[in-house]
Design a protein around this motif. Sequence first.
Motif, short mmCIF file in Angstrom:
data_model
loop_
_atom_site.label_atom_id
_atom_site.label_comp_id
_atom_site.label_asym_id
_atom_site.label_seq_id
_atom_site.Cartn_x
_atom_site.Cartn_y
_atom_site.Cartn_z
N THR A 195 4.40 -7.73 -5.85
CA THR A 195 4.13 -8.60 -4.70
C THR A 195 4.75 -8.06 -3.42
O THR A 195 4.15 -8.17 -2.33
CB THR A 195 4.69 -10.01 -4.98
OG1 THR A 195 4.19 -10.50 -6.23
CG2 THR A 195 4.30 -10.97 -3.87
N GLY A 196 5.95 -7.49 -3.53
CA GLY A 196 6.68 -7.09 -2.33
C GLY A 196 6.39 -5.69 -1.81
O GLY A 196 7.03 -5.25 -0.85
N MET A 197 5.43 -4.99 -2.40
CA MET A 197 5.11 -3.65 -1.90
C MET A 197 4.50 -3.74 -0.50
O MET A 197 3.80 -4.70 -0.17
CB MET A 197 4.15 -2.94 -2.85
CG MET A 197 4.77 -2.52 -4.17
SD MET A 197 3.60 -1.66 -5.27
CE MET A 197 3.36 -0.11 -4.40
N THR A 198 4.76 -2.72 0.32
CA THR A 198 4.17 -2.65 1.65
C THR A 198 3.34 -1.37 1.78
O THR A 198 3.43 -0.47 0.95
CB THR A 198 5.27 -2.66 2.73
OG1 THR A 198 6.15 -1.56 2.54
CG2 THR A 198 6.08 -3.95 2.66
N LEU A 214 10.47 2.03 5.25
CA LEU A 214 11.23 1.28 4.27
C LEU A 214 10.96 -0.22 4.40
O LEU A 214 10.49 -0.68 5.42
CB LEU A 214 12.73 1.55 4.45
CG LEU A 214 13.18 3.01 4.32
CD1 LEU A 214 14.69 3.11 4.54
CD2 LEU A 214 12.80 3.59 2.97
N GLY A 215 11.31 -0.95 3.35
CA GLY A 215 11.21 -2.40 3.41
C GLY A 215 10.52 -3.03 2.22
O GLY A 215 10.75 -4.21 1.93
N GLY A 216 9.67 -2.28 1.54
CA GLY A 216 8.97 -2.84 0.39
C GLY A 216 9.85 -2.93 -0.84
O GLY A 216 10.90 -2.28 -0.93
N SER A 217 9.42 -3.73 -1.81
CA SER A 217 10.19 -3.89 -3.04
C SER A 217 9.27 -4.17 -4.21
O SER A 217 8.13 -4.65 -4.03
CB SER A 217 11.22 -5.02 -2.91
OG SER A 217 10.56 -6.27 -2.78
N VAL A 218 9.76 -3.86 -5.41
CA VAL A 218 9.10 -4.26 -6.64
C VAL A 218 10.16 -4.84 -7.56
O VAL A 218 11.36 -4.57 -7.42
CB VAL A 218 8.39 -3.08 -7.35
CG1 VAL A 218 7.25 -2.55 -6.50
CG2 VAL A 218 9.37 -1.97 -7.71
N ARG A 219 9.72 -5.65 -8.51
CA ARG A 219 10.64 -6.23 -9.49
C ARG A 219 10.18 -5.82 -10.88
O ARG A 219 9.03 -6.07 -11.26
CB ARG A 219 10.70 -7.74 -9.36
CG ARG A 219 11.75 -8.37 -10.28
CD ARG A 219 11.99 -9.82 -9.94
NE ARG A 219 12.95 -10.46 -10.83
CZ ARG A 219 14.26 -10.38 -10.73
NH1 ARG A 219 14.78 -9.64 -9.75
NH2 ARG A 219 15.07 -11.00 -11.57
N VAL A 220 11.10 -5.18 -11.62
CA VAL A 220 10.82 -4.76 -12.99
C VAL A 220 11.43 -5.80 -13.92
O VAL A 220 12.65 -5.97 -13.96
CB VAL A 220 11.41 -3.37 -13.27
CG1 VAL A 220 11.06 -2.91 -14.67
CG2 VAL A 220 10.93 -2.35 -12.23
N ALA A 221 10.57 -6.50 -14.63
CA ALA A 221 11.04 -7.57 -15.51
C ALA A 221 11.59 -7.03 -16.83
O ALA A 221 12.48 -7.64 -17.43
CB ALA A 221 9.93 -8.57 -15.79
N SER A 222 11.05 -5.88 -17.28
CA SER A 222 11.49 -5.37 -18.57
C SER A 222 11.10 -3.91 -18.72
O SER A 222 10.18 -3.41 -18.06
CB SER A 222 10.87 -6.17 -19.73
OG SER A 222 9.46 -6.04 -19.72
N PHE A 223 11.83 -3.24 -19.60
CA PHE A 223 11.52 -1.88 -20.04
C PHE A 223 11.65 -1.88 -21.55
O PHE A 223 12.67 -2.32 -22.10
CB PHE A 223 12.50 -0.89 -19.43
CG PHE A 223 12.36 0.53 -19.96
CD1 PHE A 223 11.57 1.46 -19.30
CD2 PHE A 223 13.02 0.92 -21.12
CE1 PHE A 223 11.45 2.76 -19.78
CE2 PHE A 223 12.91 2.21 -21.60
CZ PHE A 223 12.11 3.14 -20.94
N ASP A 224 10.64 -1.40 -22.24
CA ASP A 224 10.64 -1.40 -23.70
C ASP A 224 10.40 0.01 -24.20
O ASP A 224 9.37 0.62 -23.90
CB ASP A 224 9.55 -2.34 -24.22
CG ASP A 224 9.76 -2.73 -25.68
OD1 ASP A 224 10.85 -2.44 -26.22
OD2 ASP A 224 8.85 -3.34 -26.27
#
Length: 543
Positions: A409-412, A529-539
């Motif tokens: 969602t937070g990517m720019t 700069l300014g964008g973000s991503v969120r990684v919920a898990s790594f398997d």
Amino acid sequence: MSPPTPRPSRRGLLAGAAGLGVTAALSPWPRPHSTASAATTGVRPLADFTNPVLWQDFADIEVLRVGDTFYYSASTMHYSPGAPVLRSWNLVDWEFAGHSVPRLDFGAKYDLDGGRAYVDGIWASTLNHRASDGRFYWLGQTDFSQTHVYTATDVEATWERIATIPRAYYDAGLLFDGDTPYVAYGNTQISVAQLSPDLTSEVRDEHVFSTPSGIGTLEGARFYRINGSYYIFLTRPANGQYILKSSSPFGPYELRELLLDLPGPIQGGGVPHQGGLVDTPGGDWYYLAFVDAYPGGRVPALAPITWTSDGWPQLQLVNGAWGTTYPAPDVPAPPRATRPMTGLDTFDGSTLAPHWEWNHNPDTSRFAVDNGLTLTTATVTADLYAARNTLTRRVQGPTSTATIELDHTGMTDGDRAGLALLRDSSAYLGLVREGGTTRLAMVDDITMDSDWNTISTGTERATAAVAGTRIWLRAWADITPGAGRQAHFSYSTDGSTFTDLGPGFTLKNAWQFFMGYRFAIFHHATRALGGSVRVASFDLTTP
């Protein structure tokens, strides 16, 4: 399988491989196993173990025992934190415990600031424990210029740098002879230095051995005192292991060959070499070495050692080779189950698990761990190799799969984020944000030259539309030793059904980069700069 041709020393190329050391207190002479039952002694029944004991890239091995617990230190070069410490209670099952070098504070290039430190940093270094003060000590040189000393009372604690000695102890092995610290080091010309009791300065330094020209290179020192004799364990990269023996730390030393051109336990892999000796609480001895097993890297193999009547170690072979299987070490029952090296990580709490290492030092202001991992862009670049805050995990062999759940969602505009197979030839499956829309892209041909300069930032091989703000990215890799091994990428919008994207990526299996392939989570900007991503898990899973 024919053993590989000996490669030149890293000193003659870029870096110096090998080196470590440990004090041994118990007698090395063979002892019979007790006939008492496991139920009455607390010792688990013997069973067979299979090599490699850990199919991940942990090279330049230092192994030691403190009480009933074994510890293992390895090279990490440009990855941060550096010098991982593994823990075991049986020499076969290993878990991550921490890192001896919390951050590579050795210059701006380790921050990807005006330069890069690929294949520099933590080479063969040494880890030991001094009983008198109850402390662990790590010692290693960087950039052929300085030697750093770190210490901690517990391997899981935050380690403290206590000294930088203004000389390079190349491929060092640390021995505590009582309270007195000694360091064996060098390439071909082997020396021993005595350090001050606090390990902050040098007291004495002596050249102790010149390698015969018929052998070539010896390096990778491990230093021991066993039954009153001093031993310096040395490797001939990448196909031999030798040992020096003396009645004094400063020599003179005798030389014997332990192994040369010995067939190893991994089909397609190299000769086991460059590791260390360790004893069990019951007085049995083992040699933990690594095997060149590219494209995955250098993986550990274990074999028992016996001793001759005149005090020389002998490797126990199986049909003239390093065994694929041996009886498991006869050791006390562990206090708990060993934590797995694979599995699901949901980034619980506020810190990363010790399995993780960054490609160069991270910008700590640009990521957060809070029951999930948030990566905010830290670099504006089109080059994955120049992007900070790329987070890596070793590939589990012989084949394994990494899957991440990502909220974008937070990517720019201009951002790139995804999952890569990272080495000097790389590929990824990632998200591309352009013009307010996001699409998937499989990219390969991300390559470096032999000086670790980027010569290609990649070629886009396939794309797909993206719906929603959450996606699962998956990479499968075959790191069985040899040429032509491949990785494949796929994605899912529900975490259950995956769709392949792009062609197979052929993994590079040359040894010169030294480190094996890693799975890598990345997010960088190409515009601002300014964008973000969120990684919920790594398997990380295996078949």
